[in-house]
Motif scaffolding. Sequence first.
Motif, PDB file in Angstrom:
ATOM      1  N   ALA A 288      46.331  75.475  71.673  1.00  0.00           N
ATOM      2  CA  ALA A 288      47.714  75.041  72.285  1.00  0.00           C
ATOM      3  C   ALA A 288      47.167  75.844  73.481  1.00  0.00           C
ATOM      4  CB  ALA A 288      48.443  77.140  71.832  1.00  0.00           C
ATOM      5  N   GLY A 289      45.845  76.554  74.238  1.00  0.00           N
ATOM      6  CA  GLY A 289      46.237  76.106  75.277  1.00  0.00           C
ATOM      7  C   GLY A 289      45.870  74.745  76.028  1.00  0.00           C
ATOM      8  N   GLN A 290      45.595  73.848  75.267  1.00  0.00           N
ATOM      9  CA  GLN A 290      45.130  72.978  75.655  1.00  0.00           C
ATOM     10  C   GLN A 290      46.531  72.139  76.033  1.00  0.00           C
ATOM     11  OE1 GLN A 290      42.428  71.423  76.843  1.00  0.00           O
ATOM     12  NE2 GLN A 290      40.996  71.387  75.597  1.00  0.00           N
ATOM     13  N   ARG A 291      46.994  71.652  75.262  1.00  0.00           N
ATOM     14  CA  ARG A 291      48.247  71.585  75.452  1.00  0.00           C
ATOM     15  C   ARG A 291      49.306  72.089  76.002  1.00  0.00           C
ATOM     16  NH1 ARG A 291      48.259  72.143  69.720  1.00  0.00           N
ATOM     17  NH2 ARG A 291      49.201  73.608  69.698  1.00  0.00           N
ATOM     18  N   ALA A 292      49.191  73.568  75.901  1.00  0.00           N
ATOM     19  CA  ALA A 292      50.261  73.990  77.435  1.00  0.00           C
ATOM     20  C   ALA A 292      49.988  73.534  79.251  1.00  0.00           C
ATOM     21  CB  ALA A 292      49.975  75.804  77.489  1.00  0.00           C
ATOM     22  N   ILE A 293      48.720  73.244  79.297  1.00  0.00           N
ATOM     23  CA  ILE A 293      48.174  73.022  80.233  1.00  0.00           C
ATOM     24  C   ILE A 293      47.871  71.586  80.538  1.00  0.00           C
ATOM     25  CG2 ILE A 293      45.713  73.221  81.911  1.00  0.00           C
ATOM     26  CD1 ILE A 293      45.607  76.006  80.722  1.00  0.00           C
ATOM     27  N   ALA A 294      48.365  70.532  79.604  1.00  0.00           N
ATOM     28  CA  ALA A 294      48.348  68.565  79.810  1.00  0.00           C
ATOM     29  C   ALA A 294      48.998  68.702  81.354  1.00  0.00           C
ATOM     30  CB  ALA A 294      48.522  68.659  78.586  1.00  0.00           C
ATOM     31  N   PRO A 295      50.150  69.060  81.094  1.00  0.00           N
ATOM     32  CA  PRO A 295      51.128  68.869  82.164  1.00  0.00           C
ATOM     33  C   PRO A 295      50.676  68.847  83.284  1.00  0.00           C
ATOM     34  CG  PRO A 295      52.555  69.743  80.156  1.00  0.00           C
ATOM     35  CD  PRO A 295      50.983  69.848  80.003  1.00  0.00           C
TER      36      PRO A 295
END
Length: 470
Positions: A288-295
Amino acid sequence: MAKAQETDDLIGSRLSDADVRELRARVKGEVITPADTEYDRARAVFYGGIDRRPAVIVRVADKDDVARVITHARESGIELAVRAGGHSAAGHCVSDGGVVLDLSRLRAIEIDAEGRVASAQAGVTAGEYTAAADTHDLATGFGDTGSVGIAGLTLGGGVGYLVRKHGLTVDDLVSADIVTADGQLLHVDADTHPDLFWAIRGGGGNFGVATRFELRLHEAGAIFGGFLVLPATAEVVHRFVAEAESAPEELSTIASVMPAPPMPFIPAEHHGSLVVFAMLVYAGAVEAGQRAIAPFRALAAPIVDMVKPMRYPEVYPPEDDAYHPVALGHTMFVDSVGRGAADAIVDRLQHGSSPMCVAQIRVLGGAMARVPVDATAFAHRRSRIMVNLAALYERTEEKQEHADWLSRFADALHTGDDGAYVNFLADEGEARIRAAYPGRTWDRLAAIKARYDPTNLFRLNQNIPPAPGS
Ligand SMILES: Cc1cc2nc3c(=O)[nH]c(=O)nc-3n(C[C@H](O)[C@H](O)[C@H](O)COP(=O)(O)OP(=O)(O)OC[C@H]3O[C@@H](n4cnc5c(N)ncnc54)[C@H](O)[C@@H]3O)c2cc1C
């Protein structure tokens, strides 16, 4: 006039040798005077350019010592400074000619992992507490720097890497032990002395000396985060803030727009160029962290990308004890950082008054904003974004130039929120302290001050003078 002169005399007064002998006889802790070799180290604080010479520094051994030093200061009329981590921007933790009540030897921490609470003495630093809590995969949110004292930080509010997920540090404060101006030790919580418990959650050191804090712990342990350094164009700054605002609450960010410092992990060709030097902390599962930080990673080709699975205490990298910056700052809240404001940030920093000027941006909201405004003495729950502007410099005669630059910069960013965060205030006068405690908050604090410290013994701080019945 006569009154003012009397006060000046008291503040300017020096302790006699007999006073020092009496203090030595009274306390169990260390009593340090200018005659001691330890004196210069004991009076040094985090910020450079603060060179005050207390008559005596007492490194208290326990809460009884705290009461004894308070009583001595009250009876002798000598100025009293209270020191925990020593990071006050105003240098309030060290008195010129007075007594310093130094809590740095009170370092005990007890973790009740099952009950999810920690009991920490007032000399503990954020880094020490965080390391101790991490042995149980738990954490309490403090600020962005491990050497900051939990005492000063907590009493002013506490805005850090868990602010959106768990709120301010004071939102985790369960109880505190406080020695008041009359030398009494009070245990303070929501049910016992609720007025004082309200006041110490944001009102700073105005009401007594905290000897111990009981703080709620949260599951933390493995998290996802780290440094991300991006080139600072106006578009990147604007979009970074927009992404941080729309990110899940698990993600808290602190983004410093500044010239890239010559750190070993930043490629040399970028040193000195304007960057967004950000710390991102996703307090949750790695995927979930990976997804949140992608942008954020997609905003521009990162200059440095150290965002990875990590342990929570890694938010506090090792510090250089010899680092004592001389800095002038301005703390403020803004409603937004639109494209125009981002243009102003980049432009002002490119034309900074010193080679090291910074605009630090902290997007708030989340759990912090769900607490009612009047629930604690920290009254800025609805403020959306904190911005801390700073100029680091070397020669004191440059100060005015930096002050003018900061004031013009702050005007350019102002969006109507006139508040200020007390923990980032320097010595800026009453109007700015009132900005930290707007409206009814000030009146409530002044009335509580009148109850617990009617003579304003605790005045070397962001001071709220006692005002009975206000
Ligand atoms: C490098 C740096 C990074 C920072 N980052 C953050 C951050 O991320 N988030 C944030 O919220 N703040 C941050 N701060 C601000 C910090 O919270 C305040 O400077 C705070 O007052 C420091 O606490 P201290 O105990 O280290 O300082 P001290 O200088 O020892 O204390 C400051 C004042 O607090 C009062 N005080 C301290 N201990 C007690 C006590 N036990 N009882 C009663 N009064 C007491 C006294 O009035 C004292 O003068 C930062 C400051 C620095 C210098």
